[in-house]
Design a protein around this motif. Structure first.
Motif, mmCIF file in Angstrom:
data_model
loop_
_atom_site.group_PDB
_atom_site.id
_atom_site.type_symbol
_atom_site.label_atom_id
_atom_site.label_comp_id
_atom_site.label_asym_id
_atom_site.label_seq_id
_atom_site.Cartn_x
_atom_site.Cartn_y
_atom_site.Cartn_z
ATOM 1 N N ASN A 25 0.829 -1.200 0.000
ATOM 2 C CA ASN A 25 0.000 0.000 0.000
ATOM 3 C C ASN A 25 0.865 1.251 0.000
ATOM 4 O O ASN A 25 1.729 1.424 0.863
ATOM 5 N N PRO A 33 -0.815 -3.591 4.643
ATOM 6 C CA PRO A 33 -1.561 -3.172 5.829
ATOM 7 C C PRO A 33 -1.561 -4.216 6.942
ATOM 8 O O PRO A 33 -1.422 -3.865 8.118
ATOM 9 N N VAL A 45 -2.914 2.095 9.805
ATOM 10 C CA VAL A 45 -3.689 1.332 8.827
ATOM 11 C C VAL A 45 -5.076 1.951 8.652
ATOM 12 O O VAL A 45 -5.568 2.075 7.534
#
Length: 58
Positions: A25, A33, A45
């Motif tokens: 991510n 995450p 997160v």
């Protein structure tokens, strides 16, 4: 974990939420995450999830 999963399921289907949790991510500097969640807790997160859901680009 429950908090983040609940947030993700408000935005995406279970399949997409699972993919999001287990894929690199950009909002987390390329980390997955799930790994950030385990290492540092849910705050980062949850912020990344909210940013992505809002359409923000990292």
């Amino acid at each position: 974990m429950d908090h983040v999963l609940a947030l993700a399921l408000q935005v995406w289907t279970p399949e997409v939420a699972t993919d999001w949790l287990t894929t690199a991510n950009a909002h987390l500097d390329g980390a997955r995450p799930i790994d950030v969640l385990r290492a540092r807790g849910s705050s980062e997160v949850a912020l990344a999830l909210r940013a992505e859901a809002a359409g923000a680009y990292a």
